[in-house]
Design a protein around this motif. Structure first.
Motif, PDB file in Angstrom:
ATOM      1  N   ALA A  47       3.061 -35.248 -15.913  1.00 31.43           N
ATOM      2  CA  ALA A  47       4.143 -34.875 -15.005  1.00 31.43           C
ATOM      3  C   ALA A  47       4.445 -33.382 -15.066  1.00 31.43           C
ATOM      4  N   VAL A  48       4.153 -32.758 -16.210  1.00 32.85           N
ATOM      5  CA  VAL A  48       4.491 -31.332 -16.365  1.00 32.85           C
ATOM      6  C   VAL A  48       3.248 -30.448 -16.482  1.00 32.85           C
ATOM      7  N   ALA A  49       2.056 -31.056 -16.399  1.00 33.96           N
ATOM      8  CA  ALA A  49       0.818 -30.320 -16.674  1.00 33.96           C
ATOM      9  C   ALA A  49       0.637 -29.100 -15.779  1.00 33.96           C
ATOM     10  N   LEU A  50       1.117 -29.169 -14.542  1.00 35.56           N
ATOM     11  CA  LEU A  50       0.914 -28.058 -13.601  1.00 35.56           C
ATOM     12  C   LEU A  50       2.088 -27.093 -13.558  1.00 35.56           C
ATOM     13  N   CYS A  51       3.067 -27.281 -14.432  1.00 36.31           N
ATOM     14  CA  CYS A  51       4.222 -26.378 -14.440  1.00 36.31           C
ATOM     15  C   CYS A  51       3.784 -24.959 -14.812  1.00 36.31           C
ATOM     16  N   PRO A  52       4.275 -23.956 -14.101  1.00 38.85           N
ATOM     17  CA  PRO A  52       3.858 -22.579 -14.378  1.00 38.85           C
ATOM     18  C   PRO A  52       4.233 -22.144 -15.793  1.00 38.85           C
ATOM     19  N   GLY A  53       3.314 -21.412 -16.407  1.00 38.27           N
ATOM     20  CA  GLY A  53       3.580 -20.847 -17.722  1.00 38.27           C
ATOM     21  C   GLY A  53       3.110 -21.692 -18.875  1.00 38.27           C
ATOM     22  N   LEU A  54       2.905 -23.003 -18.658  1.00 35.60           N
ATOM     23  CA  LEU A  54       2.486 -23.878 -19.749  1.00 35.60           C
ATOM     24  C   LEU A  54       0.982 -23.788 -19.960  1.00 35.60           C
ATOM     25  N   ARG A  55       0.580 -23.832 -21.215  1.00 32.19           N
ATOM     26  CA  ARG A  55      -0.849 -23.868 -21.539  1.00 32.19           C
ATOM     27  C   ARG A  55      -1.254 -25.287 -21.950  1.00 32.19           C
ATOM     28  N   GLU A  56      -0.642 -25.811 -23.023  1.00 31.72           N
ATOM     29  CA  GLU A  56      -0.931 -27.164 -23.473  1.00 31.72           C
ATOM     30  C   GLU A  56       0.384 -27.887 -23.753  1.00 31.72           C
ATOM     31  N   VAL A  57       0.368 -29.202 -23.545  1.00 27.96           N
ATOM     32  CA  VAL A  57       1.579 -30.002 -23.708  1.00 27.96           C
ATOM     33  C   VAL A  57       1.227 -31.288 -24.456  1.00 27.96           C
ATOM     34  N   VAL A  58       2.083 -31.659 -25.406  1.00 23.10           N
ATOM     35  CA  VAL A  58       1.930 -32.917 -26.127  1.00 23.10           C
ATOM     36  C   VAL A  58       3.295 -33.577 -26.226  1.00 23.10           C
ATOM     37  N   VAL A  59       3.339 -34.881 -25.990  1.00 24.01           N
ATOM     38  CA  VAL A  59       4.572 -35.651 -26.137  1.00 24.01           C
ATOM     39  C   VAL A  59       4.416 -36.570 -27.345  1.00 24.01           C
ATOM     40  N   VAL A  60       5.362 -36.485 -28.273  1.00 24.20           N
ATOM     41  CA  VAL A  60       5.318 -37.284 -29.499  1.00 24.20           C
ATOM     42  C   VAL A  60       6.659 -37.970 -29.715  1.00 24.20           C
ATOM     43  N   GLY A  61       6.659 -38.928 -30.633  1.00 29.58           N
ATOM     44  CA  GLY A  61       7.894 -39.616 -30.993  1.00 29.58           C
ATOM     45  C   GLY A  61       8.317 -39.256 -32.404  1.00 29.58           C
ATOM     46  N   ILE A  62       9.558 -38.764 -32.549  1.00 34.22           N
ATOM     47  CA  ILE A  62      10.109 -38.420 -33.859  1.00 34.22           C
ATOM     48  C   ILE A  62      11.044 -39.549 -34.287  1.00 34.22           C
ATOM     49  N   PRO A  63      10.906 -40.095 -35.501  1.00 31.35           N
ATOM     50  CA  PRO A  63      11.784 -41.187 -35.936  1.00 31.35           C
ATOM     51  C   PRO A  63      13.256 -40.852 -35.739  1.00 31.35           C
ATOM     52  N   ASP A  64      14.007 -41.791 -35.168  1.00 26.27           N
ATOM     53  CA  ASP A  64      15.388 -41.526 -34.803  1.00 26.27           C
ATOM     54  C   ASP A  64      16.198 -42.824 -34.953  1.00 26.27           C
ATOM     55  N   GLU A  65      17.348 -42.755 -35.623  1.00 31.49           N
ATOM     56  CA  GLU A  65      18.161 -43.943 -35.864  1.00 31.49           C
ATOM     57  C   GLU A  65      18.656 -44.566 -34.564  1.00 31.49           C
ATOM     58  N   ARG A  66      18.982 -43.732 -33.590  1.00 33.07           N
ATOM     59  CA  ARG A  66      19.527 -44.246 -32.347  1.00 33.07           C
ATOM     60  C   ARG A  66      18.438 -44.778 -31.423  1.00 33.07           C
ATOM     61  N   TRP A  67      17.350 -44.012 -31.262  1.00 32.46           N
ATOM     62  CA  TRP A  67      16.351 -44.316 -30.254  1.00 32.46           C
ATOM     63  C   TRP A  67      15.149 -45.073 -30.800  1.00 32.46           C
ATOM     64  N   GLY A  68      14.988 -45.143 -32.100  1.00 34.93           N
ATOM     65  CA  GLY A  68      13.763 -45.668 -32.682  1.00 34.93           C
ATOM     66  C   GLY A  68      12.748 -44.548 -32.791  1.00 34.93           C
ATOM     67  N   GLU A  69      12.315 -44.043 -31.655  1.00 37.29           N
ATOM     68  CA  GLU A  69      11.514 -42.824 -31.592  1.00 37.29           C
ATOM     69  C   GLU A  69      12.143 -41.901 -30.552  1.00 37.29           C
ATOM     70  N   ARG A  70      12.397 -40.674 -30.945  1.00 38.06           N
ATOM     71  CA  ARG A  70      12.980 -39.698 -30.033  1.00 38.06           C
ATOM     72  C   ARG A  70      11.840 -38.989 -29.295  1.00 38.06           C
ATOM     73  N   ILE A  71      11.794 -39.172 -27.985  1.00 44.01           N
ATOM     74  CA  ILE A  71      10.721 -38.575 -27.191  1.00 44.01           C
ATOM     75  C   ILE A  71      10.879 -37.056 -27.203  1.00 44.01           C
ATOM     76  N   THR A  72       9.844 -36.384 -27.666  1.00 41.30           N
ATOM     77  CA  THR A  72       9.890 -34.934 -27.849  1.00 41.30           C
ATOM     78  C   THR A  72       8.676 -34.289 -27.190  1.00 41.30           C
ATOM     79  N   LEU A  73       8.924 -33.310 -26.345  1.00 39.17           N
ATOM     80  CA  LEU A  73       7.853 -32.590 -25.668  1.00 39.17           C
ATOM     81  C   LEU A  73       7.633 -31.263 -26.388  1.00 39.17           C
ATOM     82  N   VAL A  74       6.387 -31.044 -26.802  1.00 33.01           N
ATOM     83  CA  VAL A  74       6.017 -29.825 -27.518  1.00 33.01           C
ATOM     84  C   VAL A  74       4.952 -29.109 -26.691  1.00 33.01           C
TER      85      VAL A  74
END
Length: 532
Positions: free
Chosen positions: A426-453
């Motif tokens: 969804a964001v691959a063609l956004c200007p200025g970005l080179r590489e994108v990875v979405v990961v899940g960080i352990p989170d008490e509320r969400w289980g995994e907190r969706i994080t875009l790096v």
């Protein structure tokens, strides 16, 4: 074409014999220290095979191999196949625990090694691994075996179904698992590579092994032998050196991982001109996002080929050809998100029957299973008879395979299943970005907190306009799929095969949160903004 150049070969050694008969005194392989003709390569391989057996190794013994890209590597690989020994390559980019795991699982009796090879942490392989028979190429041990061996010795007669190698990947508990590769598998993959990948690109002048021949570049060793092409071996060349070798050695064909291709696009224009005469620039190991494909086509060459395969199913299973790339860049952009057209040798189905599901493959390039499978309980569900459940999620449309994600990449956040690739695309063609990875960080509320790096083209923070474009793209996603935070890194950590190491990214942020430290270095600030 493939039948002709393979000459009716039934086992790996046949390819070398036919190549020596047909191409004789032409240069087969060269490195920074010298070169070998096809006859010299065959004779040295046969002598080494005899020498290894004279040393006490027996057909069927597993032999670890850890060599840099070199003439020795080709001699060693062919010699092991001729001797009936099972080649088990060790990737130097792994570390001591993985090397020990491979040694333990395969029960290797021999080790062919260059003591200068070290892992990512600087540890030398020879400081960690010991076997009954150790042969150091850097100390002249291979030359010694070759001197004692005979080129006319009677060697074991291999059969197509014999095991010629073990290819290791990580098990579910972290203990490496070895896919069994037979002579028949290797030749089926070589035939598909010749017909589907190489033939449409034109005549081969010389092939450059710029990436480790233990990985994707090694898939071209047998095809190039069959074609009588010169193979140029380069050990860990930097982008500038790759460009210089292409120009100086008149390289027409090469294969690299996306991270190296990206680095090459940032070379000065004069260096990039070396790619003007390249007939095939192949990419494998990980799919290239459409924006990167366009960048490589514009800055290096539009002679792009991508192919798909796995450790357990030797590539190519599908191929995105030069013509496919041209159509995708011109007026069929959906093709650029494809893994390509399924090759004739591979039978690929989707577990769900239709629509999106796990990719299941069978055919002559698929392994018969894992080594020591009966003694291990950590291999997971992969093989069902002759079919391999790949762990890849995808679909098939008009003969093209579309890969969505990996089953083990799936995140669960707030009770919803989320595939990272959907957010990344969804964001691959956004200007200025080179590489994108979405990961899940352990989170008490969400289980995994969706994080875009992400990393940026400039190496600096996104400007206000670029940030707005990124927000707009994320807002188009369903609410539960939107990242809870965004962070910028200077560079992504890479795994042993050149892919972005998602686990390392997650570990980085977990460690930073535990220590309360900022997730940044002075020259690589991170940005964080909530989208909930």
């Amino acid at each position: 074409m493939t039948t002709t150049v393979l000459g009716g070969a039934r086992v790996v050694g046949d390819v070398l014999d036919v190549a020596a008969q047909r191409h004789g005194t032409q240069t087969a392989v060269q490195d920074s220290t010298g070169s070998l003709t096809f006859v010299e390569l065959r004779d040295r391989a046969r002598r080494l095979a005899d020498g290894l057996l004279r040393s006490g190794l027996l057909p069927g013994d597993r032999v670890l191999e850890a060599l840099p890209n070199s003439c020795d590597l080709l001699v060693s690989e062919m010699a092991l196949a001729l001797a009936g020994l099972v080649r088990v390559p060790l990737n130097p980019r792994l570390g001591p625990s993985e090397w020990r795991g491979i040694r333990q699982d395969c029960g290797a009796r021999g080790l062919i090694v260059d003591a200068g090879l070290r892992g990512a942490d600087g540890v030398a392989i020879t400081d960690v691994i010991a076997c009954e028979r150790v042969f150091r190429a850097d100390a002249g041990d291979l030359d010694g075996l070759i001197a004692t061996g005979s080129a006319t010795a009677v060697l074991p007669q291999a059969q197509p179904g014999d095991t010629v190698g073990l290819a290791y990947s990580s098990g579910t508990t972290g203990l490496p698992k070895g896919a069994i590769r037979t002579h028949a598998m290797r030749l089926a993959a070589a035939q598909a590579m010749l017909r589907e990948v190489i033939a449409p690109t034109g005549a081969v002048g010389a092939y450059l092994h710029a990436g480790p021949a233990i990985h994707t570049s090694g898939l071209f060793i047998l095809p190039m032998l069959a074609l009588g092409a010169r193979q140029v071996m380069a050990h860990h060349p930097d982008p500038e050196r790759i460009a210089a070798l292409i120009a100086g050695e008149q390289i027409t064909h090469l294969a690299l991982v996306p991270s190296v291709l990206e680095a090459l696009t940032h070379l000065p224009l004069g260096d990039r001109a070396a790619f003007d005469h390249v007939r095939m620039l192949a990419s494998a190991g990980a799919p290239m996002p459409p924006a990167q494909i366009r960048r490589v086509a514009e800055r290096l060459t539009d002679r792009l080929v991508q192919y798909y395969g796995l450790v357990e199913a030797i590539p190519p299973l599908s191929v995105l050809s030069i013509d496919d790339h041209a159509r995708g860049l011109r007026d069929e952009p959906r093709l650029l998100a494809s893994a390509g057209r399924i090759v004739a040798e591979a039978r690929i189905e989707i577990s769900a029957g239709a629509g999106l599901g796990e990719v299941v493959v069978s055919g002559p390039m698929v392994a018969a299973g894992y080594w020591n499978a009966a003694e291990r309980a950590d291999l997971g569900k992969a093989f069902e008879g002759a079919a391999l459940a790949t762990g890849d999620i995808g679909s098939i449309f008009e003969g093209y395979l579309f890969l969505t994600d990996r089953t083990n990449n799936m995140l669960i956040s707030g009770g919803y299943n989320i595939y990272p690739s959907e957010v990344e695309e969804a964001v691959a063609l956004c200007p200025g970005l080179r590489e994108v990875v979405v990961v899940g960080i352990p989170d008490e509320r969400w289980g995994e907190r969706i994080t875009l790096v992400y990393t940026t083209m400039s190496g600096r923070d996104l400007d206000a306009m670029q940030r707005r474009a990124l927000r707009t793209s994320l807002d188009a996603l369903s609410r539960h799929k939107r990242p809870k935070s965004l962070h910028r890194l200077a560079e992504f950590p890479l795994g042993a095969t050149g892919k972005i190491d998602r686990r390392a990214v997650v570990a980085h942020f977990i460690a930073a949160e535990r220590t309360g430290a900022e997730h940044q270095a002075p020259d690589s600030p991170h940005e964080r903004f909530l989208t909930t």
